[in-house]
Write an enzyme that holds these catalytic residues in place. Structure first.
Site, PDB file in Angstrom:
ATOM      1  N   ASP A 129      62.890  -0.670  41.346  1.00 35.40           N
ATOM      2  CA  ASP A 129      61.807  -0.495  40.771  1.00 35.40           C
ATOM      3  C   ASP A 129      61.835   1.098  41.090  1.00 35.40           C
ATOM      4  OD1 ASP A 129      59.114   0.374  39.864  1.00 35.40           O
ATOM      5  OD2 ASP A 129      58.095  -1.041  41.180  1.00 35.40           O
ATOM      6  N   ASP A 189      67.275   2.004  47.194  1.00 35.59           N
ATOM      7  CA  ASP A 189      67.807   1.618  46.124  1.00 35.59           C
ATOM      8  C   ASP A 189      68.856   2.318  45.483  1.00 35.59           C
ATOM      9  OD1 ASP A 189      66.205  -0.666  45.918  1.00 35.59           O
ATOM     10  OD2 ASP A 189      64.281   0.560  44.995  1.00 35.59           O
ATOM     11  N   ASN A 222      67.803   5.502  30.212  1.00 37.98           N
ATOM     12  CA  ASN A 222      66.866   5.184  29.254  1.00 37.98           C
ATOM     13  C   ASN A 222      65.425   4.746  30.021  1.00 37.98           C
ATOM     14  OD1 ASN A 222      65.962   3.401  26.835  1.00 37.98           O
ATOM     15  ND2 ASN A 222      65.857   1.919  28.461  1.00 37.98           N
ATOM     16  N   SER A 226      61.770  12.234  23.540  1.00 34.13           N
ATOM     17  CA  SER A 226      60.723  11.777  22.453  1.00 34.13           C
ATOM     18  C   SER A 226      60.425  12.937  21.836  1.00 34.13           C
ATOM     19  CB  SER A 226      59.892  11.010  23.450  1.00 34.13           C
ATOM     20  OG  SER A 226      58.634  10.766  22.945  1.00 34.13           O
ATOM     21  N   TYR A 279      52.970  12.430  30.134  1.00 34.63           N
ATOM     22  CA  TYR A 279      54.013  11.767  29.622  1.00 34.63           C
ATOM     23  C   TYR A 279      54.927  12.875  28.676  1.00 34.63           C
ATOM     24  CZ  TYR A 279      56.880   9.087  26.378  1.00 34.63           C
ATOM     25  OH  TYR A 279      58.160   8.675  25.681  1.00 34.63           O
TER      26      TYR A 279
END
Length: 336
Positions: free
Chosen positions: A118, A126, A145, A199, A212
């Site tokens: 996560d 992780d 991604n 984006s 974002y």
């Protein structure tokens, strides 16, 4: 008309010629740019992915369990790359790994490795497990991604603190940490591709998606700077700009001319590596999907991607989306 003629008659011929030359250069530049765009989108092929690794080399895909990430994993496996799948949901990763291994693409069994993590937790353990998983592998391609947007468009002052933190942690910190694990090996081998998903939200400031939008703008600048650093080492860096794609993040299910499904979008990306498409003015950047590229080119040649007009249009569109989402939530709450 006579007065205009009289005025022009008194303009020095040298000035008239200068204006004519400037006008010709301007039009010629736009024409050449448009031809370059069309050639990039519809004629010229991208870099052969074998430049980055031999058959049996590895590709790492983050955010691999659904949508665009899943499609990257499948299409890279179809090209003969072994795949490291990294995402949050263990069960989805295992199902995708099994699907890829059973297909036997190109007549050669494809190996997979899976790591459920996560990214919002920013857990050093992780990242240590990821490093241990990929150490010693010939990693040819990294697909950054993994990403998160707002649950619905929201004014910055109303953005939940956890949502704001998760967007920055996943989109920015996660991408940097994974790249820092993988990139040294590529530099040492003097080959590799680091592809990061950008984006339109990073290309054009987007009210009601401010956090974002800022995170994607950060990735744009970071990716371009990284590209300048590692190019001499034989490592290619490319930030891929896209508009909407049908996915869980966009909440759009039906594809259209402007909104492709993940399969067609990823196919366009992998077939046009190294071709700028609509991103002619930003180094180490591409906009490969044809309709997205045409929109970007038109914006940049006319009103500018950061113009007040586009910002207001973005604001109005996302305010409308927010209003509809709040009404839907209110209706569902009444039913509960």
């Amino acid at each position: 008309m006579d007065s205009l003629t009289n005025v022009l008659a008194h303009v020095p011929k040298a000035a008239v010629v200068s204006f004519a030359v400037i006008g010709f250069i301007f039009v010629a530049d736009r024409f050449i740019s448009y031809v370059r765009l069309l050639l990039s989108l519809f004629v010229l092929k991208g870099t052969n992915l074998r430049k980055y690794g031999k058959k049996g080399s590895w590709a790492i895909v983050t955010g691999a369990s659904d949508g665009i990430g899943k499609e990257y994993a499948i299409q890279l496996a179809q090209k003969g790359f072994n795949i490291v799948l990294v995402s949050r949901t263990e069960s989805k990763l295992q199902a995708l790994a099994k699907e890829i291994e059973q297909k036997n693409y190109l007549g050669t069994p494809i190996q997979t490795k899976v790591l459920a993590m996560d990214f919002s937790k920013n857990d050093d353990g992780d990242y240590a497990r990821l490093k241990a998983l990929v150490d010693g592998l010939d990693v040819a391609i990294l697909i950054n991604n993994v990403g998160q947007s707002h649950s619905i468009p929201v004014p910055f002052v109303l953005t939940p603190k956890d949502e704001m933190k998760d967007i920055i942690t996943i989109n920015c910190i996660g991408t940097l940490k994974v790249t820092q694990i993988v990139c040294p090996g590529m530099v040492q081998r003097k080959r590799g591709l680091i592809l990061t998903m950008g984006s339109f939200g990073g290309l054009t400031p987007t009210p009601l998606l401010a956090t974002y939008s800022g995170s994607k703008a950060f990735l744009q600048q970071w990716s371009t700077a990284l590209g300048g650093e590692v190019r001499s080492s034989g490592v290619d860096v490319e930030l891929v700009i896209s508009y909407l794609v049908t996915s869980a993040m966009s909440k759009i299910r039906k594809p259209s001319m402007l909104i492709p499904n993940p399969r067609n979008f990823v196919k366009s990306v992998l077939s046009k590596i190294g071709r700028v498409g609509g991103a002619q003015n930003i180094a180490y950047t591409s906009t490969p999907y044809w309709s997205h590229a045409l929109v970007q080119w038109w914006w940049e040649q006319t009103i500018g991607t950061g113009s007040a007009w586009i910002i207001e249009k973005n604001k109005g569109m996302h305010q409308s989306i927010r209003t509809r989402a709040l009404r839907k939530a209110e209706r569902e709450a009444k039913k509960a």
